[in-house]
Design an enzyme around this catalytic site. Sequence first.
Site, mmCIF file in Angstrom:
data_model
loop_
_atom_site.group_PDB
_atom_site.id
_atom_site.type_symbol
_atom_site.label_atom_id
_atom_site.label_comp_id
_atom_site.label_asym_id
_atom_site.label_seq_id
_atom_site.Cartn_x
_atom_site.Cartn_y
_atom_site.Cartn_z
ATOM 1 N N GLU A 66 -5.003 -4.898 10.647
ATOM 2 C CA GLU A 66 -4.016 -3.842 10.838
ATOM 3 C C GLU A 66 -4.318 -3.093 12.141
ATOM 4 O O GLU A 66 -5.156 -2.178 12.149
ATOM 5 C CB GLU A 66 -4.064 -2.847 9.667
ATOM 6 C CG GLU A 66 -3.718 -3.461 8.336
ATOM 7 C CD GLU A 66 -3.121 -2.437 7.376
ATOM 8 O OE1 GLU A 66 -2.064 -2.730 6.829
ATOM 9 O OE2 GLU A 66 -3.705 -1.349 7.200
ATOM 10 N N SER A 69 3.765 -2.139 10.310
ATOM 11 C CA SER A 69 5.214 -2.203 10.557
ATOM 12 C C SER A 69 5.836 -3.535 10.146
ATOM 13 O O SER A 69 6.749 -4.032 10.813
ATOM 14 C CB SER A 69 5.512 -1.892 12.030
ATOM 15 O OG SER A 69 5.102 -0.570 12.338
ATOM 16 N N ASN A 115 0.865 -1.175 0.000
ATOM 17 C CA ASN A 115 0.000 0.000 0.000
ATOM 18 C C ASN A 115 0.906 1.232 0.000
ATOM 19 O O ASN A 115 1.512 1.548 1.022
ATOM 20 C CB ASN A 115 -0.891 -0.036 1.249
ATOM 21 C CG ASN A 115 -1.725 1.223 1.408
ATOM 22 O OD1 ASN A 115 -1.774 2.064 0.510
ATOM 23 N ND2 ASN A 115 -2.385 1.355 2.549
ATOM 24 N N TRP A 116 1.008 1.856 -1.151
ATOM 25 C CA TRP A 116 1.918 3.017 -1.266
ATOM 26 C C TRP A 116 1.339 4.260 -0.597
ATOM 27 O O TRP A 116 2.032 5.264 -0.469
ATOM 28 C CB TRP A 116 2.226 3.307 -2.747
ATOM 29 C CG TRP A 116 3.163 2.341 -3.394
ATOM 30 C CD1 TRP A 116 3.660 1.172 -2.863
ATOM 31 C CD2 TRP A 116 3.769 2.455 -4.700
ATOM 32 N NE1 TRP A 116 4.510 0.559 -3.753
ATOM 33 C CE2 TRP A 116 4.602 1.326 -4.895
ATOM 34 C CE3 TRP A 116 3.672 3.392 -5.728
ATOM 35 C CZ2 TRP A 116 5.333 1.117 -6.068
ATOM 36 C CZ3 TRP A 116 4.403 3.189 -6.893
ATOM 37 C CH2 TRP A 116 5.224 2.065 -7.061
ATOM 38 N N LYS A 117 0.075 4.213 -0.227
ATOM 39 C CA LYS A 117 -0.591 5.377 0.368
ATOM 40 C C LYS A 117 -0.398 6.597 -0.565
ATOM 41 O O LYS A 117 -0.350 6.406 -1.777
ATOM 42 C CB LYS A 117 -0.087 5.612 1.794
ATOM 43 C CG LYS A 117 -0.196 4.316 2.635
ATOM 44 C CD LYS A 117 0.007 4.499 4.094
ATOM 45 C CE LYS A 117 -0.144 3.155 4.794
ATOM 46 N NZ LYS A 117 -0.050 3.242 6.247
ATOM 47 N N GLY A 150 2.964 -1.153 4.258
ATOM 48 C CA GLY A 150 2.939 0.269 3.911
ATOM 49 C C GLY A 150 4.326 0.753 3.542
ATOM 50 O O GLY A 150 4.813 0.540 2.424
ATOM 51 N N GLY A 151 5.005 1.380 4.490
ATOM 52 C CA GLY A 151 6.292 2.037 4.240
ATOM 53 C C GLY A 151 7.298 1.158 3.505
ATOM 54 O O GLY A 151 7.969 1.617 2.571
ATOM 55 N N HIS A 192 -9.396 0.973 5.105
ATOM 56 C CA HIS A 192 -8.111 1.192 5.781
ATOM 57 C C HIS A 192 -8.342 2.160 6.946
ATOM 58 O O HIS A 192 -9.157 3.074 6.841
ATOM 59 C CB HIS A 192 -7.090 1.770 4.793
ATOM 60 C CG HIS A 192 -5.705 1.770 5.364
ATOM 61 N ND1 HIS A 192 -5.290 2.716 6.264
ATOM 62 C CD2 HIS A 192 -4.663 0.913 5.202
ATOM 63 C CE1 HIS A 192 -4.033 2.452 6.620
ATOM 64 N NE2 HIS A 192 -3.640 1.358 5.987
ATOM 65 N N GLU A 230 -6.764 4.609 7.930
ATOM 66 C CA GLU A 230 -6.580 6.024 7.579
ATOM 67 C C GLU A 230 -7.823 6.579 6.888
ATOM 68 O O GLU A 230 -8.136 7.763 7.011
ATOM 69 C CB GLU A 230 -5.309 6.179 6.713
ATOM 70 C CG GLU A 230 -4.057 5.998 7.570
ATOM 71 C CD GLU A 230 -2.858 5.420 6.854
ATOM 72 O OE1 GLU A 230 -2.801 5.463 5.616
ATOM 73 O OE2 GLU A 230 -1.956 4.905 7.561
ATOM 74 N N GLY A 283 2.942 2.257 10.845
ATOM 75 C CA GLY A 283 3.943 3.315 10.714
ATOM 76 C C GLY A 283 4.685 3.648 11.994
ATOM 77 O O GLY A 283 5.369 4.671 12.079
HETATM 78 P P1 13P Z 1 3.282 0.392 7.617
HETATM 79 O O1 13P Z 1 3.771 -0.897 7.000
HETATM 80 O O2 13P Z 1 3.987 1.605 7.118
HETATM 81 O O3 13P Z 1 3.224 0.298 9.119
HETATM 82 O O4 13P Z 1 1.752 0.587 7.111
HETATM 83 C C1 13P Z 1 0.873 -0.460 7.219
HETATM 84 C C2 13P Z 1 -0.341 -0.118 6.464
HETATM 85 O O5 13P Z 1 -1.091 0.759 6.832
HETATM 86 C C3 13P Z 1 -0.605 -0.846 5.203
HETATM 87 O O6 13P Z 1 -1.885 -0.632 4.739
#
Ligand code: 13P
Length: 254
Positions: free
Chosen positions: A169, A213, A9-11, A234-235, A99, A101, A175
């Site tokens: 999640e 994470s 997920n590149w956000k 994510g990251g 998600h 967010e 993050g």
């Molecule tokens: P991180 O891997 O950056 O913690 O993010 C997880 C995430 O929200 C994937 O959708």
Amino acid sequence: MNKVLIAGNWKMNGLTGDATREAAALADGVAEVAHVLLMIAPPTTLIHPLRIKLFERGIADRVAVGGQDCHAEVNGAHTGDVSAEMIADLGGSHVIVGHSERRTDHGESDAMVKAKAEAALRAGLVAIVCVGETEAERRGGETLAVLARQVAGSLPEGATVKNTVIAYEPVWAIGTGLTPSTDDIVEAHAAIRATAADRMDATDNLRILYGGSVKPGNAAELLALDGVDGALVGGASLKAADFLAIAAAAPARA
Ligand code: 13P
């Protein structure tokens, strides 16, 4: 058992140059991770450019592309929104819905997430439905109740193990570099699977991803856990080398 799914997920990160660079880097490494399924959800603006670059590199059939959100309706007066059909039209095969967010920044309720997941199925996409407790909910001992409520409220009608994936999640693990204990992850996944079993058949084969994470350094331990069928990253998905290292750490399944 299903192959493990490693989803990125590149956000809200990435411009066209990043899609070009990442596709090239993925092309160098995908042959070594043939034992897992790969999916990347870039920003909507990059779904098409990334698909093109993956085609050019000859790996469009190895790396699926998806959206990070969709509107519940097919089209209409919804400025700034994108429908599941539009994602499918660009060659997307998956869409993340619910998600944390989105739930936090856009006030998405379980009912809204469910409607979006149903839109995904309508458009022929795989819905990746996200659930997870906040830090306060965990401290209050409410984790399993929250997960049961979110799964029951967010799973689409018509969900099957083929068209629906659940991502666990924990909000506080996203993050932050923090992850739940391995026992807590196993417990959460079992609880999610049990709730899903009330709404769909054959949940032994339902993919439940862990997200929060996930890094190359902890992927092997997390992906080996009972009931963990992949990761939503994510990251660490922003760099192909890390994304591929996570995939390489996944167990091989038939
Ligand atoms: P991180 O891997 O950056 O913690 O993010 C997880 C995430 O929200 C994937 O959708």
